[in-house]
Design an enzyme around this catalytic site. Sequence first.
Site, PDB file in Angstrom:
ATOM      1  N   LEU A  45     -43.104  27.341  -8.974  1.00 26.79           N
ATOM      2  CA  LEU A  45     -44.321  26.871  -9.637  1.00 26.79           C
ATOM      3  C   LEU A  45     -45.521  27.499  -8.938  1.00 26.79           C
ATOM      4  O   LEU A  45     -45.386  28.107  -7.873  1.00 26.79           O
ATOM      5  CB  LEU A  45     -44.391  25.349  -9.560  1.00 26.79           C
ATOM      6  CG  LEU A  45     -43.242  24.593 -10.241  1.00 26.79           C
ATOM      7  CD1 LEU A  45     -43.354  23.098  -9.961  1.00 26.79           C
ATOM      8  CD2 LEU A  45     -43.220  24.862 -11.738  1.00 26.79           C
ATOM      9  N   SER A  46     -46.698  27.315  -9.507  1.00 22.38           N
ATOM     10  CA  SER A  46     -47.870  27.893  -8.850  1.00 22.38           C
ATOM     11  C   SER A  46     -48.055  27.306  -7.460  1.00 22.38           C
ATOM     12  O   SER A  46     -48.437  28.008  -6.521  1.00 22.38           O
ATOM     13  CB  SER A  46     -49.136  27.694  -9.694  1.00 22.38           C
ATOM     14  OG  SER A  46     -49.347  26.326  -9.971  1.00 22.38           O
ATOM     15  N   GLU A  47     -47.758  25.996  -7.292  1.00 21.71           N
ATOM     16  CA  GLU A  47     -47.764  25.369  -5.969  1.00 21.71           C
ATOM     17  C   GLU A  47     -46.700  24.284  -5.887  1.00 21.71           C
ATOM     18  O   GLU A  47     -46.361  23.645  -6.890  1.00 21.71           O
ATOM     19  CB  GLU A  47     -49.122  24.747  -5.624  1.00 21.71           C
ATOM     20  CG  GLU A  47     -50.203  25.732  -5.256  1.00 21.71           C
ATOM     21  CD  GLU A  47     -51.109  26.062  -6.425  1.00 21.71           C
ATOM     22  OE1 GLU A  47     -51.893  27.021  -6.310  1.00 21.71           O
ATOM     23  OE2 GLU A  47     -51.001  25.375  -7.459  1.00 21.71           O
ATOM     24  N   THR A  48     -46.198  24.081  -4.663  1.00 20.86           N
ATOM     25  CA  THR A  48     -45.325  22.967  -4.311  1.00 20.86           C
ATOM     26  C   THR A  48     -45.928  22.323  -3.068  1.00 20.86           C
ATOM     27  O   THR A  48     -46.387  23.031  -2.167  1.00 20.86           O
ATOM     28  CB  THR A  48     -43.899  23.451  -4.015  1.00 20.86           C
ATOM     29  OG1 THR A  48     -43.341  24.026  -5.207  1.00 20.86           O
ATOM     30  CG2 THR A  48     -43.010  22.315  -3.553  1.00 20.86           C
ATOM     31  N   HIS A  75     -55.202  21.105  -8.198  1.00 23.86           N
ATOM     32  CA  HIS A  75     -54.163  20.324  -8.875  1.00 23.86           C
ATOM     33  C   HIS A  75     -53.107  19.816  -7.905  1.00 23.86           C
ATOM     34  O   HIS A  75     -52.604  18.703  -8.079  1.00 23.86           O
ATOM     35  CB  HIS A  75     -53.604  21.093 -10.085  1.00 23.86           C
ATOM     36  CG  HIS A  75     -52.320  21.811  -9.905  1.00 23.86           C
ATOM     37  ND1 HIS A  75     -52.243  23.083  -9.374  1.00 23.86           N
ATOM     38  CD2 HIS A  75     -51.047  21.446 -10.207  1.00 23.86           C
ATOM     39  CE1 HIS A  75     -50.979  23.467  -9.371  1.00 23.86           C
ATOM     40  NE2 HIS A  75     -50.233  22.508  -9.860  1.00 23.86           N
TER      41      HIS A  75
END
Length: 280
Positions: A45-48, A75
């Site tokens: 994902l874009s971030e974890t 986010h």
Amino acid sequence: MSSYHYRLVNVFAETIFGGNPLCVFQDARGLSDQQMQALALQFNLSETTFVLPSEVATARVRIFTPTFEMAFAGHPTLGSSHVVRALKHCGDAITLEMKAGVIPVSARGDRWTLQAGAAKSRDCEKSRAELAAMLGLTEADVLPGARWLNTGSEQLIVPLATAEAVRRALPKSDLLVNVTSDTGRSMAYVFANNDDGRLLSRFFFMKHGSIVEDPGTGSATANLGGWMIHHGRTPCSYVIEQGVQVGRPCHLGLDVLPNAEILVSGRVIEIGQGTIHLAT
């Protein structure tokens, strides 16, 4: 064998499959930096994010993209707050310790608001013609005032003349790669007024040599608040639409108060939970 529980949430979402997806590991104690990075790449994902105990805030949160750790991102802050509240039963006002500092966050139901850090800015080194070429637009599409802003993560904020120009933007990787932040990352956030009085935005960044578009970018929304302060357009309040072009519609709130406080808000929807098992 060690087990680590995670939750999947969508941030800035108005529908269950809208918003920007985020994976939040509920208790990251025992995970090494290398394992956190590997898990972020696994989910891709874009971030974890990874929740840890904190001595100065409700919780400490570390943010990883598939390739590097971030000091701050919007986010992940809102989505992690949603999970921390559920875990700690700590009410609707919490603080998160991040590499960028301690971030205050509050909620009304499933709508979360973060208070961004004070904005720092610097001039953009590119002309309007150069920015237009980079974005695949005409010079008339790009308004004056492009600027680097940093309320936790530095990004280039570029105002465009129309919402149609925002939709038409098609950045060129060979030009975008030459525009770099203070940490050496290449990205551009474009925005314009939409017909309904809202703002329309898009955020492009480089990943593995290609251009990727982010569905909903809270850090860039905070930086847009800094841009508004720099250009004397405050106080202000906007709903910002982002992510339609990548099939993940996002609605982000931006409020800049008379005291220059920057607030970014959005709805968080949890869609599932799971467990990862790692050999010790």
